[in-house]
Design a protein around this motif. Structure first.
Motif, PDB file in Angstrom:
ATOM      1  N   ALA A  23     -20.159  28.183 -34.186  1.00  0.00           N
ATOM      2  CA  ALA A  23     -19.592  28.741 -35.417  1.00  0.00           C
ATOM      3  C   ALA A  23     -19.493  30.266 -35.333  1.00  0.00           C
ATOM      4  O   ALA A  23     -18.641  30.881 -35.971  1.00  0.00           O
ATOM      5  CB  ALA A  23     -20.440  28.333 -36.625  1.00  0.00           C
ATOM      6  N   GLU A  24     -20.349  30.870 -34.502  1.00  0.00           N
ATOM      7  CA  GLU A  24     -20.335  32.327 -34.324  1.00  0.00           C
ATOM      8  C   GLU A  24     -19.283  32.770 -33.309  1.00  0.00           C
ATOM      9  O   GLU A  24     -19.107  33.954 -33.058  1.00  0.00           O
ATOM     10  CB  GLU A  24     -21.720  32.838 -33.872  1.00  0.00           C
ATOM     11  CG  GLU A  24     -22.802  32.696 -34.918  1.00  0.00           C
ATOM     12  CD  GLU A  24     -23.342  31.271 -35.015  1.00  0.00           C
ATOM     13  OE1 GLU A  24     -23.343  30.543 -33.998  1.00  0.00           O
ATOM     14  OE2 GLU A  24     -23.732  30.870 -36.126  1.00  0.00           O
ATOM     15  N   GLY A  25     -18.607  31.814 -32.683  1.00  0.00           N
ATOM     16  CA  GLY A  25     -17.559  32.147 -31.730  1.00  0.00           C
ATOM     17  C   GLY A  25     -18.034  32.295 -30.291  1.00  0.00           C
ATOM     18  O   GLY A  25     -17.296  32.726 -29.426  1.00  0.00           O
ATOM     19  N   GLU A  26     -19.289  31.909 -30.016  1.00  0.00           N
ATOM     20  CA  GLU A  26     -19.830  32.022 -28.657  1.00  0.00           C
ATOM     21  C   GLU A  26     -19.564  30.731 -27.882  1.00  0.00           C
ATOM     22  O   GLU A  26     -19.713  29.630 -28.411  1.00  0.00           O
ATOM     23  CB  GLU A  26     -21.332  32.279 -28.722  1.00  0.00           C
ATOM     24  CG  GLU A  26     -21.690  33.603 -29.362  1.00  0.00           C
ATOM     25  CD  GLU A  26     -23.194  33.796 -29.483  1.00  0.00           C
ATOM     26  OE1 GLU A  26     -23.946  33.122 -28.756  1.00  0.00           O
ATOM     27  OE2 GLU A  26     -23.590  34.628 -30.308  1.00  0.00           O
ATOM     28  N   LYS A  27     -19.195  30.882 -26.614  1.00  0.00           N
ATOM     29  CA  LYS A  27     -18.981  29.712 -25.771  1.00  0.00           C
ATOM     30  C   LYS A  27     -20.327  29.095 -25.437  1.00  0.00           C
ATOM     31  O   LYS A  27     -21.311  29.805 -25.214  1.00  0.00           O
ATOM     32  CB  LYS A  27     -18.291  30.123 -24.468  1.00  0.00           C
ATOM     33  CG  LYS A  27     -16.877  30.568 -24.639  1.00  0.00           C
ATOM     34  CD  LYS A  27     -16.282  30.903 -23.295  1.00  0.00           C
ATOM     35  CE  LYS A  27     -15.262  31.999 -23.443  1.00  0.00           C
ATOM     36  NZ  LYS A  27     -14.842  32.538 -22.170  1.00  0.00           N
ATOM     37  N   ALA A  39     -23.690  22.615 -33.749  1.00  0.00           N
ATOM     38  CA  ALA A  39     -22.322  22.134 -33.964  1.00  0.00           C
ATOM     39  C   ALA A  39     -21.351  23.023 -33.194  1.00  0.00           C
ATOM     40  O   ALA A  39     -21.492  24.249 -33.187  1.00  0.00           O
ATOM     41  CB  ALA A  39     -21.987  22.161 -35.451  1.00  0.00           C
ATOM     42  N   VAL A  40     -20.402  22.390 -32.541  1.00  0.00           N
ATOM     43  CA  VAL A  40     -19.414  23.131 -31.755  1.00  0.00           C
ATOM     44  C   VAL A  40     -18.014  22.668 -32.099  1.00  0.00           C
ATOM     45  O   VAL A  40     -17.822  21.577 -32.634  1.00  0.00           O
ATOM     46  CB  VAL A  40     -19.649  22.976 -30.234  1.00  0.00           C
ATOM     47  CG1 VAL A  40     -20.949  23.594 -29.806  1.00  0.00           C
ATOM     48  CG2 VAL A  40     -19.574  21.524 -29.814  1.00  0.00           C
ATOM     49  N   GLU A  48      -6.860  30.086 -25.832  1.00  0.00           N
ATOM     50  CA  GLU A  48      -7.745  31.242 -25.950  1.00  0.00           C
ATOM     51  C   GLU A  48      -7.342  32.351 -24.977  1.00  0.00           C
ATOM     52  O   GLU A  48      -7.326  33.524 -25.322  1.00  0.00           O
ATOM     53  CB  GLU A  48      -9.205  30.831 -25.721  1.00  0.00           C
ATOM     54  CG  GLU A  48      -9.767  29.965 -26.814  1.00  0.00           C
ATOM     55  CD  GLU A  48      -9.721  30.635 -28.181  1.00  0.00           C
ATOM     56  OE1 GLU A  48     -10.286  31.734 -28.329  1.00  0.00           O
ATOM     57  OE2 GLU A  48      -9.098  30.059 -29.092  1.00  0.00           O
ATOM     58  N   VAL A  49      -7.005  31.974 -23.764  1.00  0.00           N
ATOM     59  CA  VAL A  49      -6.588  32.960 -22.760  1.00  0.00           C
ATOM     60  C   VAL A  49      -5.301  33.643 -23.202  1.00  0.00           C
ATOM     61  O   VAL A  49      -5.170  34.867 -23.116  1.00  0.00           O
ATOM     62  CB  VAL A  49      -6.432  32.292 -21.368  1.00  0.00           C
ATOM     63  CG1 VAL A  49      -5.677  33.182 -20.407  1.00  0.00           C
ATOM     64  CG2 VAL A  49      -7.796  31.935 -20.799  1.00  0.00           C
ATOM     65  N   ILE A  50      -4.356  32.872 -23.711  1.00  0.00           N
ATOM     66  CA  ILE A  50      -3.093  33.444 -24.189  1.00  0.00           C
ATOM     67  C   ILE A  50      -3.351  34.426 -25.324  1.00  0.00           C
ATOM     68  O   ILE A  50      -2.784  35.524 -25.344  1.00  0.00           O
ATOM     69  CB  ILE A  50      -2.106  32.331 -24.602  1.00  0.00           C
ATOM     70  CG1 ILE A  50      -1.594  31.603 -23.353  1.00  0.00           C
ATOM     71  CG2 ILE A  50      -0.939  32.887 -25.408  1.00  0.00           C
ATOM     72  CD1 ILE A  50      -0.800  30.349 -23.636  1.00  0.00           C
TER      73      ILE A  50
END
Length: 135
Positions: A23-27, A39-40, A48-50
Protein backbone atom coordinates in the motif's frame (compact mmCIF):
# COMPACT_ATOMS: atom_id res chain seq x y z
CA UNK A 1 19.08 8.41 -17.21
CA UNK A 2 21.57 5.54 -17.42
CA UNK A 3 20.52 4.27 -13.97
CA UNK A 4 16.84 4.58 -14.87
CA UNK A 5 17.35 2.48 -18.00
CA UNK A 6 19.35 -0.16 -16.10
CA UNK A 7 16.68 -0.28 -13.39
CA UNK A 8 13.96 -0.61 -16.02
CA UNK A 9 15.75 -3.49 -17.72
CA UNK A 10 16.25 -5.20 -14.36
CA UNK A 11 12.58 -4.77 -13.45
CA UNK A 12 11.46 -6.30 -16.74
CA UNK A 13 13.91 -9.21 -16.60
CA UNK A 14 13.30 -10.32 -13.04
CA UNK A 15 9.53 -10.22 -13.07
CA UNK A 16 7.48 -13.32 -13.79
CA UNK A 17 4.58 -11.34 -15.18
CA UNK A 18 3.74 -9.04 -12.29
CA UNK A 19 5.48 -7.04 -9.60
CA UNK A 20 3.79 -6.91 -6.22
CA UNK A 21 3.51 -3.58 -4.44
CA UNK A 22 2.49 -2.74 -0.88
CA UNK A 23 0.00 0.00 0.00
CA UNK A 24 3.02 2.27 0.55
CA UNK A 25 4.18 1.65 -3.02
CA UNK A 26 7.19 -0.55 -2.13
CA UNK A 27 7.97 -3.62 -4.22
CA UNK A 28 7.83 -6.89 -2.31
CA UNK A 29 8.15 -10.58 -3.10
CA UNK A 30 4.75 -12.26 -3.11
CA UNK A 31 5.88 -15.10 -0.82
CA UNK A 32 7.41 -12.64 1.64
CA UNK A 33 4.20 -10.58 1.65
CA UNK A 34 2.10 -13.70 2.29
CA UNK A 35 4.38 -14.82 5.12
CA UNK A 36 4.13 -11.41 6.77
CA UNK A 37 0.42 -11.01 6.06
CA UNK A 38 0.96 -7.85 3.99
CA UNK A 39 -1.67 -6.96 1.41
CA UNK A 40 -0.21 -6.38 -2.03
CA UNK A 41 -1.39 -5.23 -5.42
CA UNK A 42 -0.14 -6.92 -8.59
CA UNK A 43 1.26 -4.40 -11.05
CA UNK A 44 2.29 -5.00 -14.65
CA UNK A 45 6.04 -4.17 -14.69
CA UNK A 46 5.85 -2.88 -18.27
CA UNK A 47 3.29 -0.26 -17.25
CA UNK A 48 5.46 0.83 -14.34
CA UNK A 49 8.58 1.06 -16.50
CA UNK A 50 6.72 3.10 -19.12
CA UNK A 51 5.47 5.49 -16.41
CA UNK A 52 9.01 5.96 -15.04
CA UNK A 53 10.50 6.58 -18.48
CA UNK A 54 7.74 9.01 -19.44
CA UNK A 55 8.28 10.89 -16.16
CA UNK A 56 11.92 11.24 -17.26
CA UNK A 57 10.79 12.74 -20.59
CA UNK A 58 10.76 9.69 -22.85
CA UNK A 59 7.32 9.42 -24.48
CA UNK A 60 7.14 5.73 -25.30
CA UNK A 61 3.58 5.98 -26.61
CA UNK A 62 4.70 8.19 -29.51
CA UNK A 63 5.49 5.80 -32.38
CA UNK A 64 7.43 8.49 -34.31
CA UNK A 65 9.66 9.04 -31.27
CA UNK A 66 10.17 5.28 -30.87
CA UNK A 67 11.11 4.93 -34.55
CA UNK A 68 13.58 7.81 -34.22
CA UNK A 69 15.03 6.30 -31.04
CA UNK A 70 15.41 2.88 -32.67
CA UNK A 71 17.11 4.44 -35.68
CA UNK A 72 19.50 6.36 -33.39
CA UNK A 73 20.37 3.18 -31.49
CA UNK A 74 20.87 1.31 -34.75
CA UNK A 75 23.20 3.97 -36.11
CA UNK A 76 25.16 4.23 -32.88
CA UNK A 77 25.55 0.47 -32.57
CA UNK A 78 26.95 0.29 -36.09
CA UNK A 79 24.19 -1.79 -37.60
CA UNK A 80 23.73 0.79 -40.31
CA UNK A 81 20.99 3.04 -41.47
CA UNK A 82 17.40 1.92 -41.22
CA UNK A 83 16.57 4.11 -44.19
CA UNK A 84 14.53 2.24 -46.72
CA UNK A 85 13.98 -0.80 -44.52
CA UNK A 86 10.36 -1.82 -44.37
CA UNK A 87 10.71 -5.21 -42.76
CA UNK A 88 9.83 -6.84 -46.08
CA UNK A 89 12.09 -9.17 -47.93
CA UNK A 90 14.13 -7.57 -50.72
CA UNK A 91 14.62 -9.38 -54.03
CA UNK A 92 17.79 -8.74 -56.01
CA UNK A 93 18.05 -9.19 -59.75
CA UNK A 94 20.87 -11.27 -61.20
CA UNK A 95 22.65 -8.12 -62.38
CA UNK A 96 22.39 -6.58 -58.90
CA UNK A 97 23.81 -9.76 -57.37
CA UNK A 98 26.68 -9.71 -59.88
CA UNK A 99 27.48 -6.07 -59.06
CA UNK A 100 27.45 -6.83 -55.34
CA UNK A 101 29.77 -9.82 -55.81
CA UNK A 102 32.12 -7.68 -57.91
CA UNK A 103 32.10 -5.00 -55.22
CA UNK A 104 32.88 -7.66 -52.61
CA UNK A 105 35.89 -8.80 -54.64
CA UNK A 106 37.27 -5.24 -54.51
CA UNK A 107 36.61 -4.97 -50.77
CA UNK A 108 38.12 -8.42 -50.17
CA UNK A 109 41.24 -7.52 -52.14
CA UNK A 110 41.67 -4.43 -49.98
CA UNK A 111 41.20 -6.59 -46.87
CA UNK A 112 38.94 -4.01 -45.27
CA UNK A 113 35.91 -6.07 -44.16
CA UNK A 114 34.69 -9.52 -43.32
CA UNK A 115 32.02 -11.19 -45.43
CA UNK A 116 29.56 -10.88 -42.54
CA UNK A 117 30.20 -7.14 -42.14
CA UNK A 118 29.84 -6.58 -45.88
CA UNK A 119 26.58 -8.54 -46.00
CA UNK A 120 25.17 -6.52 -43.07
CA UNK A 121 26.20 -3.29 -44.74
CA UNK A 122 24.33 -4.10 -47.94
CA UNK A 123 21.32 -5.45 -46.05
CA UNK A 124 21.63 -9.08 -47.07
CA UNK A 125 21.71 -12.14 -44.81
CA UNK A 126 25.15 -13.67 -44.42
CA UNK A 127 24.09 -17.09 -45.76
CA UNK A 128 22.37 -15.47 -48.75
CA UNK A 129 25.55 -13.56 -49.53
CA UNK A 130 27.64 -16.74 -49.25
CA UNK A 131 25.26 -18.47 -51.67
CA UNK A 132 25.74 -15.62 -54.16
CA UNK A 133 29.50 -16.06 -53.94
CA UNK A 134 29.14 -19.77 -54.71
CA UNK A 135 26.96 -19.20 -57.80
Amino acid sequence: MKDLIKESISDLKKSDGFVYVTAEGEKIDLHEAAAKGIAVTPVNPKSEVIKKLEAAGLDLTDSKFLNDLNELISLLSGSGSTKGKSGKRRTFSDSEKSKIVEEWKKVEAAGKKTKAAFAREIGVGYQTFINWLRD
